[in-house]
Design a protein around this motif. Structure first.
Motif, PDB file in Angstrom:
ATOM      1  N   ARG A  21       0.825  -1.195   0.000  1.00  0.00           N
ATOM      2  CA  ARG A  21       0.000   0.000   0.000  1.00  0.00           C
ATOM      3  C   ARG A  21       0.865   1.252   0.000  1.00  0.00           C
ATOM      4  N   ILE A  22       0.515   2.184  -0.881  1.00  0.00           N
ATOM      5  CA  ILE A  22       1.167   3.486  -0.900  1.00  0.00           C
ATOM      6  C   ILE A  22       0.476   4.346   0.151  1.00  0.00           C
ATOM      7  N   THR A  23       1.219   4.799   1.137  1.00  0.00           N
ATOM      8  CA  THR A  23       0.636   5.556   2.243  1.00  0.00           C
ATOM      9  C   THR A  23       0.858   7.057   2.129  1.00  0.00           C
ATOM     10  N   GLY A  24       1.682   7.470   1.200  1.00  0.00           N
ATOM     11  CA  GLY A  24       1.936   8.889   0.997  1.00  0.00           C
ATOM     12  C   GLY A  24       2.837   9.107  -0.192  1.00  0.00           C
ATOM     13  N   LEU A  25       2.959  10.347  -0.606  1.00  0.00           N
ATOM     14  CA  LEU A  25       3.902  10.735  -1.653  1.00  0.00           C
ATOM     15  C   LEU A  25       4.797  11.837  -1.115  1.00  0.00           C
ATOM     16  N   PHE A  26       6.066  11.731  -1.397  1.00  0.00           N
ATOM     17  CA  PHE A  26       7.013  12.806  -1.121  1.00  0.00           C
ATOM     18  C   PHE A  26       7.338  13.531  -2.420  1.00  0.00           C
ATOM     19  N   MET A  27       7.698  14.794  -2.299  1.00  0.00           N
ATOM     20  CA  MET A  27       8.259  15.546  -3.407  1.00  0.00           C
ATOM     21  C   MET A  27       9.654  16.004  -3.000  1.00  0.00           C
ATOM     22  N   GLY A  28      10.638  15.656  -3.811  1.00  0.00           N
ATOM     23  CA  GLY A  28      12.002  16.060  -3.541  1.00  0.00           C
ATOM     24  C   GLY A  28      12.457  17.106  -4.540  1.00  0.00           C
ATOM     25  N   CYS A  29      13.620  17.719  -4.272  1.00  0.00           N
ATOM     26  CA  CYS A  29      14.150  18.701  -5.215  1.00  0.00           C
ATOM     27  C   CYS A  29      15.671  18.625  -5.259  1.00  0.00           C
ATOM     28  N   VAL A 121       2.424   7.943 -10.711  1.00  0.00           N
ATOM     29  CA  VAL A 121       3.501   8.896 -10.406  1.00  0.00           C
ATOM     30  C   VAL A 121       4.493   8.313  -9.396  1.00  0.00           C
ATOM     31  N   ALA A 122       4.058   7.338  -8.599  1.00  0.00           N
ATOM     32  CA  ALA A 122       4.964   6.690  -7.652  1.00  0.00           C
ATOM     33  C   ALA A 122       6.095   5.984  -8.379  1.00  0.00           C
ATOM     34  N   ARG A 123       5.845   5.579  -9.629  1.00  0.00           N
ATOM     35  CA  ARG A 123       6.888   4.929 -10.425  1.00  0.00           C
ATOM     36  C   ARG A 123       7.486   5.844 -11.486  1.00  0.00           C
ATOM     37  N   SER A 124       6.669   6.722 -12.053  1.00  0.00           N
ATOM     38  CA  SER A 124       7.182   7.585 -13.130  1.00  0.00           C
ATOM     39  C   SER A 124       8.124   8.656 -12.596  1.00  0.00           C
ATOM     40  N   GLY A 125       7.940   9.056 -11.339  1.00  0.00           N
ATOM     41  CA  GLY A 125       8.783  10.085 -10.744  1.00  0.00           C
ATOM     42  C   GLY A 125       8.253  11.499 -10.908  1.00  0.00           C
ATOM     43  N   GLY A 126       7.270  11.687 -11.775  1.00  0.00           N
ATOM     44  CA  GLY A 126       6.641  12.998 -11.914  1.00  0.00           C
ATOM     45  C   GLY A 126       7.560  14.097 -12.412  1.00  0.00           C
ATOM     46  N   TYR A 127       8.564  13.732 -13.181  1.00  0.00           N
ATOM     47  CA  TYR A 127       9.525  14.739 -13.641  1.00  0.00           C
ATOM     48  C   TYR A 127       8.905  15.690 -14.659  1.00  0.00           C
ATOM     49  N   SER A 132      13.203  21.070 -11.084  1.00  0.00           N
ATOM     50  CA  SER A 132      14.052  19.972 -10.611  1.00  0.00           C
ATOM     51  C   SER A 132      13.383  19.169  -9.496  1.00  0.00           C
ATOM     52  N   PHE A 133      12.045  19.168  -9.465  1.00  0.00           N
ATOM     53  CA  PHE A 133      11.314  18.383  -8.473  1.00  0.00           C
ATOM     54  C   PHE A 133      11.073  16.966  -8.978  1.00  0.00           C
ATOM     55  N   ASP A 134      10.917  16.040  -8.051  1.00  0.00           N
ATOM     56  CA  ASP A 134      10.533  14.676  -8.386  1.00  0.00           C
ATOM     57  C   ASP A 134       9.592  14.162  -7.301  1.00  0.00           C
ATOM     58  N   VAL A 135       8.916  13.048  -7.578  1.00  0.00           N
ATOM     59  CA  VAL A 135       7.932  12.472  -6.663  1.00  0.00           C
ATOM     60  C   VAL A 135       8.287  11.005  -6.415  1.00  0.00           C
ATOM     61  N   PHE A 136       8.112  10.547  -5.181  1.00  0.00           N
ATOM     62  CA  PHE A 136       8.393   9.155  -4.844  1.00  0.00           C
ATOM     63  C   PHE A 136       7.478   8.731  -3.700  1.00  0.00           C
ATOM     64  N   PRO A 137       7.229   7.425  -3.559  1.00  0.00           N
ATOM     65  CA  PRO A 137       6.203   6.961  -2.618  1.00  0.00           C
ATOM     66  C   PRO A 137       6.727   6.587  -1.244  1.00  0.00           C
ATOM     67  N   GLU A 138       5.846   6.743  -0.268  1.00  0.00           N
ATOM     68  CA  GLU A 138       6.001   6.104   1.040  1.00  0.00           C
ATOM     69  C   GLU A 138       5.126   4.864   1.004  1.00  0.00           C
ATOM     70  N   ILE A 139       5.674   3.703   1.351  1.00  0.00           N
ATOM     71  CA  ILE A 139       4.926   2.452   1.215  1.00  0.00           C
ATOM     72  C   ILE A 139       5.027   1.618   2.488  1.00  0.00           C
ATOM     73  N   ASP A 140       4.073   0.695   2.622  1.00  0.00           N
ATOM     74  CA  ASP A 140       4.126  -0.289   3.687  1.00  0.00           C
ATOM     75  C   ASP A 140       5.092  -1.411   3.295  1.00  0.00           C
TER      76      ASP A 140
END
Length: 254
Positions: A21-29, A121-127, A132-140
């Motif tokens: 389960r994906i419990t959240g999304l982070f955005m990094g830079c 977007v958890a896999r694509s990265g949302g670029y 210069s932002f990206d997206v990645f998942p918080e998972i169980d």
């Protein structure tokens, strides 16, 4: 209703699908050539979506005038509560072009009928090319305490003779981290750039992160979808260091 995101993950080391389960999304830079930090986090429940800055944003402000200006637009501890996915995350999802999702989902290792923008977007990265932002998942974790992350490599266009190089790779090939680069262990070839969160996890947990190629997609339209890799983590809790912690009260009252 807000999306309840279940991402079906298939690994090269396990013959059956593992649902995490994906419990959240982070955005990094990527603040500069030498500094990547997590900056924001998105969570959701039956009432809607909640998003706010995490402590990594403070490092971005200190080290970049551009990000200082960006994060100065609102209080650092502000928590946004919305019924829809907030714009800074939704702009990195194919919400305005859902007809494109089925053709890209198999390249990401997802079912073509899983029309879930969060899983996408958890896999694509949302670029995006404009920042210069990206997206990645918080998972169980799974029942064995393992975490599985899936991601594409960037800057594959720099590979000499890309098509012929891809034809020599196969699922299960091991990858090493060298700086920000993904190194094909068998040939010592630099394949591309790793996501910032993968590099950060490897730096913080040396020897506890196993990287491998999952899929080779010669026909993928997006170059960053041509090599999909996996990271298997066990023995530590991902995203538990201070930079990933919310500045505001993300889980409580606004």
């Amino acid at each position: 209703m807000p999306i309840k995101s279940l991402d079906t993950l298939q690994t090269s080391e396990h013959s059956i699908a593992t649902t995490q389960r994906i419990t959240g999304l982070f955005m990094g830079c990527q603040v500069n050539d030498n500094l990547w930090v997590p900056a924001r986090k998105l969570i959701w429940d039956e009432s809607g979506y909640r998003s706010g800055n995490v402590k990594g944003a403070i490092q971005a402000i200190i080290n970049s005038s551009i990000f200082h200006n960006y994060f100065s637009l609102s209080p650092l501890d502000r928590i946004d509560v919305t019924r829809e996915i907030p714009g800074d995350f939704s702009r990195r999802m194919p919400l305005d072009r859902p007809e494109e999702m089925p053709q890209h989902l198999p390249h990401l290792g997802l079912s073509a009928d899983l029309l879930d923008p969060i899983a996408y977007v958890a896999r694509s990265g949302g670029y995006k090319q404009t920042d210069s932002f990206d997206v990645f998942p918080e998972i169980d974790p799974d029942s064995d305490g393992c975490y599985y992350f899936y991601f594409g490599l960037r800057e594959l266009h720099l590979l000499p003779e890309l098509k012929s190089t891809l034809s020599t790779l196969k699922s299960g090939d091991k990858i090493a981290v060298r700086g920000k680069e993904a190194i094909h262990i068998a040939t010592n070839l630099t394949l591309g750039l790793l996501p910032g969160y993968i590099v950060a996890m490897d730096n913080e947990n040396s020897g506890l992160l196993n990287l491998a190629i999952e899929r080779i997609n010669l026909g993928a339209i997006y170059t960053r979808h041509k090599i999909i890799c996996s990271a298997t983590c066990k023995g530590f809790l991902p995203f538990s260091t201070p930079v990933y912690q919310p500045i505001g009260d993300l889980y409580g009252k606004v």
